[in-house]
Design an enzyme around this catalytic site. Structure first.
Site, PDB file in Angstrom:
ATOM      1  N   GLU B  60      -2.038   5.480   0.353  1.00 31.00           N
ATOM      2  CA  GLU B  60      -1.993   6.467   1.438  1.00 31.00           C
ATOM      3  C   GLU B  60      -1.660   7.867   0.949  1.00 31.00           C
ATOM      4  O   GLU B  60      -2.179   8.853   1.469  1.00 31.00           O
ATOM      5  CB  GLU B  60      -0.995   6.029   2.515  1.00 31.00           C
ATOM      6  CG  GLU B  60      -1.546   4.998   3.498  1.00 31.00           C
ATOM      7  CD  GLU B  60      -1.589   3.591   2.941  1.00 31.00           C
ATOM      8  OE1 GLU B  60      -1.121   3.372   1.804  1.00 31.00           O
ATOM      9  OE2 GLU B  60      -2.101   2.686   3.634  1.00 31.00           O
ATOM     10  N   HIS B 129       5.120  -2.624  12.072  1.00 38.60           N
ATOM     11  CA  HIS B 129       3.729  -2.346  12.444  1.00 38.60           C
ATOM     12  C   HIS B 129       3.559  -1.939  13.911  1.00 38.60           C
ATOM     13  O   HIS B 129       2.456  -2.045  14.438  1.00 38.60           O
ATOM     14  CB  HIS B 129       2.857  -3.591  12.215  1.00 38.60           C
ATOM     15  CG  HIS B 129       2.517  -3.858  10.788  1.00 38.60           C
ATOM     16  ND1 HIS B 129       3.385  -4.438   9.912  1.00 38.60           N
ATOM     17  CD2 HIS B 129       1.389  -3.622  10.080  1.00 38.60           C
ATOM     18  CE1 HIS B 129       2.802  -4.568   8.723  1.00 38.60           C
ATOM     19  NE2 HIS B 129       1.597  -4.079   8.805  1.00 38.60           N
TER      20      HIS B 129
HETATM   21  C1  LIG Z   1       0.858   0.938   3.097  1.00 43.23           C
HETATM   22  C2  LIG Z   1      -0.026  -0.019   3.796  1.00 43.23           C
HETATM   23  N1  LIG Z   1      -1.337   0.268   3.906  1.00 43.23           N
HETATM   24  C3  LIG Z   1      -2.175  -0.595   4.521  1.00 43.23           C
HETATM   25  C4  LIG Z   1      -1.697  -1.764   5.048  1.00 43.23           C
HETATM   26  C5  LIG Z   1      -2.645  -2.741   5.725  1.00 43.23           C
HETATM   27  N2  LIG Z   1      -2.831  -3.911   4.867  1.00 43.23           N
HETATM   28  C6  LIG Z   1      -2.062  -5.012   5.030  1.00 43.23           C
HETATM   29  S1  LIG Z   1      -2.358  -6.144   3.882  1.00 43.23           S
HETATM   30  C7  LIG Z   1      -3.541  -5.215   3.132  1.00 43.23           C
HETATM   31  C8  LIG Z   1      -4.246  -5.739   1.924  1.00 43.23           C
HETATM   32  C9  LIG Z   1      -3.308  -6.081   0.831  1.00 43.23           C
HETATM   33  O1  LIG Z   1      -3.969  -6.701  -0.209  1.00 43.23           O
HETATM   34  P1  LIG Z   1      -3.195  -7.350  -1.412  1.00 43.23           P
HETATM   35  O2  LIG Z   1      -2.081  -6.477  -1.865  1.00 43.23           O
HETATM   36  O3  LIG Z   1      -4.188  -7.715  -2.441  1.00 43.23           O
HETATM   37  O4  LIG Z   1      -2.510  -8.662  -0.833  1.00 43.23           O
HETATM   38  P2  LIG Z   1      -3.164  -9.903  -0.060  1.00 43.23           P
HETATM   39  O5  LIG Z   1      -3.061  -9.601   1.385  1.00 43.23           O
HETATM   40  O6  LIG Z   1      -4.555 -10.059  -0.560  1.00 43.23           O
HETATM   41  O7  LIG Z   1      -2.323 -11.081  -0.393  1.00 43.23           O
HETATM   42  C10 LIG Z   1      -3.686  -4.008   3.802  1.00 43.23           C
HETATM   43  C11 LIG Z   1      -4.638  -2.946   3.419  1.00 43.23           C
HETATM   44  C12 LIG Z   1      -0.314  -2.006   4.946  1.00 43.23           C
HETATM   45  N3  LIG Z   1       0.245  -3.113   5.475  1.00 43.23           N
HETATM   46  N4  LIG Z   1       0.493  -1.129   4.310  1.00 43.23           N
END
Ligand SMILES: Cc1ncc(C[n+]2csc(CCOP(=O)(O)OP(=O)(O)O)c2C)c(N)n1
Lengths: 327, 324
Positions: B60, B129
């Site tokens: 971000e 959230h």
């Molecule tokens: C700072 C932030 N940006 C966006 C999100 C929305 N979001 C939640 S999980 C996610 C993907 C995360 O991917 P990863 O770190 O690979 O973990 P996974 O969910 O695949 O286990 C996103 C973009 C968030 N929770 N926090």
């Protein structure tokens, strides 16, 4: 796979734990569809070998912080499945007393210092917990779990740097399940392998096959032992795959059925079963017994959660500030 | 006129602005291949390609900051932040850079940047959230903060925001995306900085923004059954705040209730109440009542969440107090 030092019972228990996660998550999915569970709900289905392999390698005094995809983490660390399911249902008997929900499990008696919802937000906390360990001269390791997507956020880089500068006992465990939401490391990361990022901070880093429980366990045991000896941070990247969507709300249109099938052929539970059968540890009969007892445990957990009371609305303001004597 | 959802209206505004001005581009997490977490950018990657619909890593700070940098060179970035909660990760780029660059450099640079993001709670998404933080940005000189509540406004205000030469925080809401309403055919803008009377009334002014406007309208219906004629003022623009329309309404009705989903302390209701005390003191027949979210991190549990979020009944109760 190599000759094992684990006793037969322990190997069977790993199978049991993976099955518990699988069945628990399937139940959670069902309860989500039936609207007993709300909000976001992220499942560990497909990641069982990584979860059980890594967390089973920790000692009784170690600490864990994780992200929102942490139901299986709590279960493996020994949380009561009933209290975890109750949290998913927002009940007073849940591990976070119904205030947290699926993304925010907390169970310090079982070493879990929380699931966090802002991507990367838990990583600095692991550094601070390791500072406390170092400060008190304790022999403890902090395991910090996060996805490969989280390695693109500043908090990750600041934390790795600081952990190295202060020489802190953290095992950074990157669960690389190939996707953030719909984006892959190829699209979102300058380097395809997350270990590269740790190497930039001069941190020992290795990759492991996250679909193979014993590989993950061995790698984690080795790294944790090294951290105990040197007091320095290390990095482990488990290559795995989530069989379900990012969360229950995700239809998964960004990947092909063919890709999913290819990974499902490497289902970590089936792989481990084949190994146990080859070793003569698991018989058909034993397997049925374990499966039945897991089903029963998930049923019991669900029943407990269903029967538990919701929090009292009169307690809405409780816990905003710590009270005297609060643990 | 055609009936469209709020989401479709936003999508249309983006598409039309991208056709109109080649400097407009989109950047954000999952806006392209995934077509947007809430599908606002659906179809745009296919239509405009990856240079103009940029899927971003989960970064971000860099997403917002790169938007600021590109805007300084004359592009018109539309940044999508998945929800307002994640803006906290990159807030320094908003507050220290986007909002300051024009002034700090003596008017020699500008930042025509839009940050689109949904806020609010009510979906059991829990403490991290479900926040309403728009007034944090409305506190900052140099920022504009707007919150359309109808599909017509969503389209017209997004266009106006993209064409504006200043950084604009454009607040959306999960509960509004599926809202349907009339959207004019052809080109139009809804100017920023103007409140809108969503319902005329004589006895009391209910002043709200974003999803709370729906609560205000529901409350007004209920009050009507008791013979109370409530006016609903949709603030629409938190900064600049259209004090004239708000004050004008209360000078007419002599009573005021403010409604917001965020926490009451130091909030939007506080700003509006202070404005009314300054500019309509002699017209007030009763203390100004504020309805707001309970001052707790949002609980996950459904019963607790329901208790934490303001309802139409809370608005009715506050109005009755002001009318008593
Ligand atoms: C700072 C932030 N940006 C966006 C999100 C929305 N979001 C939640 S999980 C996610 C993907 C995360 O991917 P990863 O770190 O690979 O973990 P996974 O969910 O695949 O286990 C996103 C973009 C968030 N929770 N926090």
């Amino acid at each position: 796979m190599k000759v094992r030092t684990e006793k037969k019972e322990q190997l069977l228990d790993f199978y049991r734990q993976m099955m518990l996660i699988r069945r628990f998550e399937e139940k959670a999915a069902q309860l989500y569809t039936q609207a007993y569970i709300g909000g976001y709900c992220h499942l560990n289905v497909g990641e069982e070998a990584t979860v059980v392999g890594a967390l089973s390698a920790l000692g009784p005094d170690d600490y864990v912080v994780s992200n929102y995809r942490e139901h299986g983490h709590a279960l493996t660390l020994g949380s009561d499945p009933g209290a975890v399911m109750a949290e998913l249902l927002g009940k007073e008997t849940g591990v976070s007393r119904g205030r947290g929900g699926s993304m925010h499990l907390f169970d310090p008696e079982h070493r879990l210092y929380g699931g966090y919802g802002i991507v990367g937000g838990q990583i600095p906390l692991a550094v601070g917990m390791a500072m406390a360990v170092q400060y008190r001269g304790q022999d403890r390791v902090v395991m910090c779990l996060f996805g490969e997507g989280a390695t693109n956020i500043g908090a990750f880089h600041e934390s790795l740097n600081m952990a190295k500068v202060y020489r802190l006992p953290v095992l950074f465990l990157c669960v690389n399940n190939q996707y953030a939401m719909g984006s892959t490391p190829n699209e979102a990361s300058a380097v395809p392998e997350m270990v590269t990022k740790a190497l930039a901070y001069d941190m020992p880093a290795e990759q492991v096959d996250g679909m193979d429980l014993l590989e993950v366990r061995d790698a984690t045991l080795r790294n944790v032992e090294q951290i105990r000896e040197t007091g320095e941070p290390r990095f482990l990247e488990a290559i795995t795959y989530r069989f379900r969507g990012h969360s229950m709300a995700d239809a998964g249109r960004y990947r092909t059925q063919e890709e999913l099938r290819r990974w499902q052929e490497r289902d970590p539970i089936n792989t481990f079963v084949r190994y146990l059968e080859d070793e003569g540890v698991l018989t058909q009969e034993l397997r049925e017994q374990i499966d039945a007892s897991v089903e029963e445990e998930v049923e019991r957990a669900t029943q407990f959660a269903m029967d538990s009371p919701a929090p009292d609305v009169a307690d809405l303001y409780k816990y905003v500030y710590a009270e005297d004597g609060q643990q | 006129m055609a009936t469209k959802t709020y989401r479709e209206a936003l999508n249309e505004a983006l598409r039309e602005e991208m056709h109109r001005d080649p400097d407009v581009f989109i950047i954000g997490e999952e806006v392209g291949k995934f077509e947007g977490s809430y599908r606002v950018t659906q179809g745009l990657l296919k239509e405009f390609g990856p240079m103009r619909v940029k899927d971003a890593p989960i970064s971000e700070t860099a997403i917002i900051g790169s938007g600021v940098g590109a805007a300084m060179l004359g592009l018109r970035p539309v940044v999508e932040i998945m929800t307002i909660n994640f803006i906290l990760v990159g807030i320094d780029q908003v507050v220290s850079n986007a909002a300051k660059i024009s002034y700090m450099f003596g008017g020699r640079a500008k930042v025509p940047l839009v940050i689109r993001t949904p806020g609010g709670g009510g979906h059991q998404l829990g403490a991290q959230h479900s926040q309403s933080l728009e007034h944090w940005f409305a506190h900052i000189p140099g920022m504009k903060v707007v919150a359309p509540t109808t599909p017509m406004e969503a389209k017209g205000m997004l266009k106006a925001s993209i064409r504006d030469d200043n950084p604009v925080l454009f607040l959306e809401n999960l509960a509004l995306y599926n809202l349907r309403g009339d959207v004019p055919d052809g080109e139009y803008e809804v100017p920023l900085g103007r409140a809108d009377i969503k319902r005329e009334g004589e006895d009391i002014s209910i002043i709200a923004h974003s999803r709370s406007v729906q609560l205000a309208l529901q409350a007004a219906e209920k009050l009507e059954q008791d013979g109370v004629s409530a006016e609903v003022v949709d603030v629409r623009s938190l900064r600049p705040l259209d004090r004239e329309t708000i004050v004008g309404s209360v000078r007419k009705t002599n009573r005021a209730v403010t409604v917001e989903e965020g926490w009451m302390s130091y909030g939007i209701g506080a700003e509006i109440a202070a404005t009314l005390v300054d500019e309509a003191f002699d017209y007030l027949d009763a203390p100004i009542k504020r309805v707001a979210g309970r001052e707790v991190p949002m609980p996950y549990s459904k019963v607790l969440e329901r208790a934490a979020i303001p309802s139409a009944d809370d608005v009715v109760a506050a109005a009755r107090e002001a009318l008593a």
